[in-house]
Design a protein around this motif. Structure first.
Motif, PDB file in Angstrom:
ATOM      1  N   ASN A  15      14.806 -20.307  -9.705  1.00  0.00           N
ATOM      2  CA  ASN A  15      15.569 -21.227 -10.553  1.00  0.00           C
ATOM      3  C   ASN A  15      14.735 -21.818 -11.678  1.00  0.00           C
ATOM      4  N   GLY A  16      13.810 -21.027 -12.191  1.00  0.00           N
ATOM      5  CA  GLY A  16      12.946 -21.508 -13.261  1.00  0.00           C
ATOM      6  C   GLY A  16      12.508 -20.370 -14.167  1.00  0.00           C
ATOM      7  N   PRO A  17      11.481 -20.625 -14.953  1.00  0.00           N
ATOM      8  CA  PRO A  17      11.032 -19.652 -15.944  1.00  0.00           C
ATOM      9  C   PRO A  17      10.179 -18.536 -15.349  1.00  0.00           C
ATOM     10  N   LEU A  18       9.887 -17.569 -16.200  1.00  0.00           N
ATOM     11  CA  LEU A  18       8.846 -16.590 -15.900  1.00  0.00           C
ATOM     12  C   LEU A  18       7.540 -17.215 -16.352  1.00  0.00           C
ATOM     13  N   MET A  19       6.586 -17.317 -15.464  1.00  0.00           N
ATOM     14  CA  MET A  19       5.272 -17.863 -15.811  1.00  0.00           C
ATOM     15  C   MET A  19       4.313 -16.701 -16.017  1.00  0.00           C
ATOM     16  N   VAL A  20       3.700 -16.657 -17.182  1.00  0.00           N
ATOM     17  CA  VAL A  20       2.698 -15.630 -17.474  1.00  0.00           C
ATOM     18  C   VAL A  20       1.355 -16.335 -17.518  1.00  0.00           C
ATOM     19  N   HIS A  21       0.460 -15.929 -16.617  1.00  0.00           N
ATOM     20  CA  HIS A  21      -0.868 -16.524 -16.505  1.00  0.00           C
ATOM     21  C   HIS A  21      -1.877 -15.554 -17.097  1.00  0.00           C
ATOM     22  N   GLY A  22      -2.644 -16.009 -18.080  1.00  0.00           N
ATOM     23  CA  GLY A  22      -3.660 -15.170 -18.703  1.00  0.00           C
ATOM     24  C   GLY A  22      -3.355 -14.946 -20.168  1.00  0.00           C
ATOM     25  N   SER A  23      -4.201 -14.163 -20.814  1.00  0.00           N
ATOM     26  CA  SER A  23      -4.054 -13.882 -22.245  1.00  0.00           C
ATOM     27  C   SER A  23      -2.825 -13.035 -22.507  1.00  0.00           C
ATOM     28  N   THR A  24      -2.034 -13.454 -23.505  1.00  0.00           N
ATOM     29  CA  THR A  24      -0.792 -12.775 -23.830  1.00  0.00           C
ATOM     30  C   THR A  24      -0.595 -12.777 -25.340  1.00  0.00           C
ATOM     31  N   THR A  25      -0.116 -11.657 -25.871  1.00  0.00           N
ATOM     32  CA  THR A  25       0.303 -11.596 -27.258  1.00  0.00           C
ATOM     33  C   THR A  25       1.821 -11.561 -27.269  1.00  0.00           C
ATOM     34  N   ILE A  26       2.424 -12.499 -27.973  1.00  0.00           N
ATOM     35  CA  ILE A  26       3.877 -12.587 -28.062  1.00  0.00           C
ATOM     36  C   ILE A  26       4.287 -12.084 -29.437  1.00  0.00           C
ATOM     37  N   VAL A  27       5.216 -11.129 -29.469  1.00  0.00           N
ATOM     38  CA  VAL A  27       5.760 -10.620 -30.719  1.00  0.00           C
ATOM     39  C   VAL A  27       7.181 -11.158 -30.835  1.00  0.00           C
ATOM     40  N   HIS A  28       7.409 -12.005 -31.833  1.00  0.00           N
ATOM     41  CA  HIS A  28       8.713 -12.630 -32.044  1.00  0.00           C
ATOM     42  C   HIS A  28       9.666 -11.669 -32.757  1.00  0.00           C
ATOM     43  N   THR A  29      10.948 -11.990 -32.758  1.00  0.00           N
ATOM     44  CA  THR A  29      11.962 -11.121 -33.361  1.00  0.00           C
ATOM     45  C   THR A  29      11.745 -10.911 -34.850  1.00  0.00           C
ATOM     46  N   ASP A  30      11.079 -11.857 -35.519  1.00  0.00           N
ATOM     47  CA  ASP A  30      10.811 -11.702 -36.947  1.00  0.00           C
ATOM     48  C   ASP A  30       9.527 -10.914 -37.225  1.00  0.00           C
ATOM     49  N   GLY A  31       8.881 -10.443 -36.140  1.00  0.00           N
ATOM     50  CA  GLY A  31       7.673  -9.638 -36.279  1.00  0.00           C
ATOM     51  C   GLY A  31       6.387 -10.440 -36.247  1.00  0.00           C
ATOM     52  N   SER A  32       6.470 -11.761 -36.322  1.00  0.00           N
ATOM     53  CA  SER A  32       5.263 -12.584 -36.245  1.00  0.00           C
ATOM     54  C   SER A  32       4.699 -12.526 -34.833  1.00  0.00           C
ATOM     55  N   THR A  33       3.398 -12.741 -34.714  1.00  0.00           N
ATOM     56  CA  THR A  33       2.758 -12.710 -33.406  1.00  0.00           C
ATOM     57  C   THR A  33       2.093 -14.046 -33.116  1.00  0.00           C
ATOM     58  N   GLU A  34       1.911 -14.285 -31.839  1.00  0.00           N
ATOM     59  CA  GLU A  34       1.313 -15.528 -31.361  1.00  0.00           C
ATOM     60  C   GLU A  34       0.464 -15.186 -30.149  1.00  0.00           C
ATOM     61  N   GLU A  35      -0.728 -15.751 -30.077  1.00  0.00           N
ATOM     62  CA  GLU A  35      -1.635 -15.520 -28.953  1.00  0.00           C
ATOM     63  C   GLU A  35      -1.610 -16.731 -28.018  1.00  0.00           C
ATOM     64  N   LYS A  36      -1.470 -16.474 -26.732  1.00  0.00           N
ATOM     65  CA  LYS A  36      -1.534 -17.530 -25.719  1.00  0.00           C
ATOM     66  C   LYS A  36      -2.677 -17.178 -24.776  1.00  0.00           C
TER      67      LYS A  36
END
Length: 60
Positions: A15-36
């Motif tokens: 009943n909650g989110p997906l938790m991603v632990h560790g380094s992740t690159t997120i690619v948004h729908t507009d093509g921009s990227t974000e590092e977590k």
């Protein structure tokens, strides 16, 4: 020089989110990227006001 890789773990919270632990690159729908580099919560319910991240809206 060999680059050491960090393990990334995906945890499905009941009943909650997906938790991603560790380094992740997120690619948004507009093509921009974000590092977590730490834990990131991704929305599964679609109620968030901060897509693709969970903002706790599933609790309301």
């Amino acid at each position: 020089m060999k680059k050491e890789t960090e393990n990334t773990k995906v945890e499905v919270l009941e009943n909650g989110p997906l938790m991603v632990h560790g380094s992740t690159t997120i690619v948004h729908t507009d093509g921009s990227t974000e590092e977590k580099q730490r834990a990131t919560a991704f929305c599964r319910c679609g109620k968030t006001g901060n897509i693709p991240f969970c903002d706790g809206s599933h609790n309301s």
